[in-house]
Design a protein around this motif. Structure first.
Motif, PDB file in Angstrom:
ATOM      1  N   MET A 133       0.848  -1.193   0.000  1.00  0.00           N
ATOM      2  CA  MET A 133       0.000   0.000   0.000  1.00  0.00           C
ATOM      3  C   MET A 133       0.881   1.241   0.000  1.00  0.00           C
ATOM      4  O   MET A 133       1.823   1.344   0.777  1.00  0.00           O
ATOM      5  CB  MET A 133      -0.904  -0.003   1.237  1.00  0.00           C
ATOM      6  N   GLY A 134       0.571   2.190  -0.889  1.00  0.00           N
ATOM      7  CA  GLY A 134       1.332   3.422  -0.947  1.00  0.00           C
ATOM      8  C   GLY A 134       0.524   4.600  -0.450  1.00  0.00           C
ATOM      9  O   GLY A 134      -0.714   4.607  -0.554  1.00  0.00           O
ATOM     10  N   TYR A 135       1.212   5.586   0.103  1.00  0.00           N
ATOM     11  CA  TYR A 135       0.545   6.777   0.635  1.00  0.00           C
ATOM     12  C   TYR A 135       1.266   8.023   0.141  1.00  0.00           C
ATOM     13  O   TYR A 135       2.491   8.037  -0.020  1.00  0.00           O
ATOM     14  CB  TYR A 135       0.564   6.773   2.170  1.00  0.00           C
ATOM     15  N   LEU A 136       0.510   9.075  -0.073  1.00  0.00           N
ATOM     16  CA  LEU A 136       1.048  10.381  -0.424  1.00  0.00           C
ATOM     17  C   LEU A 136       0.649  11.358   0.669  1.00  0.00           C
ATOM     18  O   LEU A 136      -0.537  11.582   0.917  1.00  0.00           O
ATOM     19  CB  LEU A 136       0.497  10.858  -1.770  1.00  0.00           C
ATOM     20  N   ILE A 137       1.647  11.931   1.349  1.00  0.00           N
ATOM     21  CA  ILE A 137       1.376  12.854   2.449  1.00  0.00           C
ATOM     22  C   ILE A 137       2.313  14.061   2.330  1.00  0.00           C
ATOM     23  O   ILE A 137       3.260  14.057   1.543  1.00  0.00           O
ATOM     24  CB  ILE A 137       1.557  12.187   3.829  1.00  0.00           C
ATOM     25  N   SER A 138       2.057  15.079   3.109  1.00  0.00           N
ATOM     26  CA  SER A 138       2.911  16.260   3.133  1.00  0.00           C
ATOM     27  C   SER A 138       4.130  15.980   4.008  1.00  0.00           C
ATOM     28  O   SER A 138       4.138  15.059   4.830  1.00  0.00           O
ATOM     29  CB  SER A 138       2.155  17.466   3.680  1.00  0.00           C
ATOM     30  N   LYS A 139       5.171  16.804   3.832  1.00  0.00           N
ATOM     31  CA  LYS A 139       6.369  16.626   4.647  1.00  0.00           C
ATOM     32  C   LYS A 139       6.061  16.877   6.127  1.00  0.00           C
ATOM     33  O   LYS A 139       6.604  16.195   7.009  1.00  0.00           O
ATOM     34  CB  LYS A 139       7.471  17.568   4.173  1.00  0.00           C
ATOM     35  N   LYS A 140       5.167  17.825   6.387  1.00  0.00           N
ATOM     36  CA  LYS A 140       4.793  18.083   7.779  1.00  0.00           C
ATOM     37  C   LYS A 140       4.138  16.849   8.390  1.00  0.00           C
ATOM     38  O   LYS A 140       4.453  16.455   9.519  1.00  0.00           O
ATOM     39  CB  LYS A 140       3.835  19.278   7.844  1.00  0.00           C
ATOM     40  N   ALA A 141       3.239  16.235   7.632  1.00  0.00           N
ATOM     41  CA  ALA A 141       2.583  15.029   8.131  1.00  0.00           C
ATOM     42  C   ALA A 141       3.587  13.890   8.296  1.00  0.00           C
ATOM     43  O   ALA A 141       3.489  13.085   9.239  1.00  0.00           O
ATOM     44  CB  ALA A 141       1.457  14.612   7.188  1.00  0.00           C
ATOM     45  N   ALA A 142       4.562  13.828   7.388  1.00  0.00           N
ATOM     46  CA  ALA A 142       5.581  12.784   7.480  1.00  0.00           C
ATOM     47  C   ALA A 142       6.437  12.961   8.729  1.00  0.00           C
ATOM     48  O   ALA A 142       6.790  11.982   9.398  1.00  0.00           O
ATOM     49  CB  ALA A 142       6.458  12.799   6.234  1.00  0.00           C
ATOM     50  N   ASP A 143       6.758  14.209   9.066  1.00  0.00           N
ATOM     51  CA  ASP A 143       7.536  14.453  10.281  1.00  0.00           C
ATOM     52  C   ASP A 143       6.721  14.103  11.528  1.00  0.00           C
ATOM     53  O   ASP A 143       7.266  13.596  12.518  1.00  0.00           O
ATOM     54  CB  ASP A 143       7.981  15.919  10.340  1.00  0.00           C
ATOM     55  N   GLU A 144       5.416  14.352  11.475  1.00  0.00           N
ATOM     56  CA  GLU A 144       4.557  13.955  12.593  1.00  0.00           C
ATOM     57  C   GLU A 144       4.525  12.436  12.724  1.00  0.00           C
ATOM     58  O   GLU A 144       4.499  11.885  13.830  1.00  0.00           O
ATOM     59  CB  GLU A 144       3.143  14.507  12.387  1.00  0.00           C
ATOM     60  N   TRP A 145       4.539  11.766  11.568  1.00  0.00           N
ATOM     61  CA  TRP A 145       4.562  10.301  11.556  1.00  0.00           C
ATOM     62  C   TRP A 145       5.870   9.781  12.143  1.00  0.00           C
ATOM     63  O   TRP A 145       5.885   8.840  12.937  1.00  0.00           O
ATOM     64  CB  TRP A 145       4.364   9.822  10.124  1.00  0.00           C
ATOM     65  N   LEU A 146       7.016  10.415  11.761  1.00  0.00           N
ATOM     66  CA  LEU A 146       8.300  10.013  12.321  1.00  0.00           C
ATOM     67  C   LEU A 146       8.340  10.245  13.824  1.00  0.00           C
ATOM     68  O   LEU A 146       8.907   9.445  14.576  1.00  0.00           O
ATOM     69  CB  LEU A 146       9.438  10.786  11.652  1.00  0.00           C
ATOM     70  N   ALA A 147       7.737  11.350  14.267  1.00  0.00           N
ATOM     71  CA  ALA A 147       7.691  11.628  15.702  1.00  0.00           C
ATOM     72  C   ALA A 147       6.911  10.534  16.428  1.00  0.00           C
ATOM     73  O   ALA A 147       7.281  10.117  17.534  1.00  0.00           O
ATOM     74  CB  ALA A 147       7.059  12.994  15.947  1.00  0.00           C
ATOM     75  N   LYS A 148       5.850  10.074  15.797  1.00  0.00           N
ATOM     76  CA  LYS A 148       5.067   8.988  16.390  1.00  0.00           C
ATOM     77  C   LYS A 148       5.883   7.697  16.419  1.00  0.00           C
ATOM     78  O   LYS A 148       5.882   6.972  17.429  1.00  0.00           O
ATOM     79  CB  LYS A 148       3.789   8.789  15.568  1.00  0.00           C
ATOM     80  N   LEU A 149       6.603   7.428  15.335  1.00  0.00           N
ATOM     81  CA  LEU A 149       7.426   6.213  15.284  1.00  0.00           C
ATOM     82  C   LEU A 149       8.564   6.264  16.296  1.00  0.00           C
ATOM     83  O   LEU A 149       8.994   5.219  16.817  1.00  0.00           O
ATOM     84  CB  LEU A 149       8.008   6.039  13.886  1.00  0.00           C
ATOM     85  N   SER A 150       9.057   7.461  16.598  1.00  0.00           N
ATOM     86  CA  SER A 150      10.185   7.583  17.521  1.00  0.00           C
ATOM     87  C   SER A 150       9.818   7.180  18.946  1.00  0.00           C
ATOM     88  O   SER A 150      10.700   6.997  19.783  1.00  0.00           O
ATOM     89  CB  SER A 150      10.731   9.014  17.506  1.00  0.00           C
ATOM     90  N   GLU A 151       8.530   7.035  19.207  1.00  0.00           N
ATOM     91  CA  GLU A 151       8.123   6.537  20.521  1.00  0.00           C
ATOM     92  C   GLU A 151       8.511   5.072  20.699  1.00  0.00           C
ATOM     93  O   GLU A 151       8.767   4.621  21.812  1.00  0.00           O
ATOM     94  CB  GLU A 151       6.611   6.705  20.699  1.00  0.00           C
TER      95      GLU A 151
END
Length: 335
Positions: free
Chosen positions: A1-19
């Motif tokens: 599955m592929g997703y297209l998101i903004s860089k801001k959303a991607a950084d929020e996603w990375l912040a979530k993953l960093s937990e």
């Protein structure tokens, strides 16, 4: 599955993953290069996409995220020994196709080459990998010649263009993509970028044998080598190390045993008790390294150990080209 998101959303996603993950990727360290006022690109912990070097190959490989340069294996006293506790968080490591192929070589050496390495295994089981596409070839790389320019063995693929970020999750069940699904990010098809041609091209010799050990090419190239070992330290598939026992000053019977990166090109690496040494000449060390990459390993495991990243050619202070050496061996087979 592929997703297209903004860089801001991607950084929020990375912040979530960093937990749950410590995220490592190639990043620029200004002023920390080998020479004054030079930078170096190596692996370090990141928190945003802007910290990651997507367009330039790292000077050092991802290897140090799985194999510490200096790793304590156990602590000891007069009566006991204690193995250090492993990391709590998982790892999320960004790397390119050639390095993903190198990862498989490391797995072979540490997990399938006799008894499994306990320290590598426990860290490897906690690691997830993000593929970084290559839109253009690096100067000294020859991944196309080695067949390592593309791969489908990754946990995630990320591509950045301006404010847009494409993310491919091969497995819909992956917990790495759970947050993206919750955000309702639009799905799309994502195909990883990969190069189809390199500036550097390498032809592997097809008739190597133990007779190749006596070829004069080793003297020619070995005479230029200063034995610094830089080629080994930047290589993603070199696995040589040495052991050190560190004794504490307040009690010489208490200390720790460490595994430390080493180089087969450095004088003294093959020294043994009693004053013996297996490879005294630099030409012999050069021969050992090259033949291990393209002959010994392939004979045992069915593929070359080298993945064509080209870092060794880029880092050599004597401008010795491993790629040219291989081509010369192949050329002479047809003469």
């Amino acid at each position: 599955m592929g997703y297209l998101i903004s860089k801001k959303a991607a950084d929020e996603w990375l912040a979530k993953l960093s937990e749950s993950h410590d995220i490592f990727a190639p990043k620029c360290f200004p002023g920390e290069g080998c020479f004054s006022d030079t930078d170096v690109i190596r692996y370090g912990q990141v928190h945003t996409l802007d910290e990651i070097e997507f367009d330039r190959r790292s000077d050092y490989s991802f290897k140090e995220t799985l194999l510490a340069i200096n790793e304590t294996l156990f602590y000891f006293t007069e009566d006991t020994s204690t193995v250090p506790v492993g990391r709590d968080k998982r790892l999320l490591i960004f790397l390119r196709s050639c390095d993903l192929h190198a990862l498989r070589r490391l797995d072979t050496i540490y997990l399938k080459n006799g008894p499994e390495d306990f320290y590598y295994r426990r860290l490897r089981e906690k690691a997830d990998f993000v593929l970084m596409g290559c839109r253009k070839s690096c100067d000294t790389g020859f991944c196309v010649s080695m067949g390592t320019n593309r791969t489908d063995r990754y946990d995630l693929y990320i591509k950045c263009e301006g404010d847009s970020v494409w993310i491919d999750c091969p497995s819909d069940a992956s917990p790495l993509c759970a947050y993206l699904k919750k955000t309702g990010a639009p799905s799309c098809g994502v195909v990883p970028d990969y190069v189809t041609e390199n500036n550097e091209k390498v032809t592997l010799p097809k008739n190597l044998s133990t007779e190749t050990f006596d070829h004069p090419i080793w003297e020619a190239y070995g005479s230029r080598c200063i034995g610094c070992g830089r080629c080994n330290f930047v290589c993603p598939t070199c696995t040589c190390f040495t052991m050190q026992d560190i004794l504490y000053r307040d009690n010489e019977n208490v200390g720790e045993r460490r595994r430390v990166w080493a180089s087969c090109q450095v004088d003294g690496y093959t020294d043994i008790a009693g004053g013996g040494s297996f490879r005294k000449k630099q030409s012999e060390r050069m021969r050992f390294k090259v033949m291990h990459k393209i002959y010994d390993y392939e004979k045992r495991f069915g593929e070359p150990m080298c993945v064509g990243c080209g870092r060794c050619d880029a880092v050599c202070p004597e401008y010795i080209s491993y790629a040219n050496l291989i081509n010369q061996l192949a050329k002479e087979e047809h003469e």
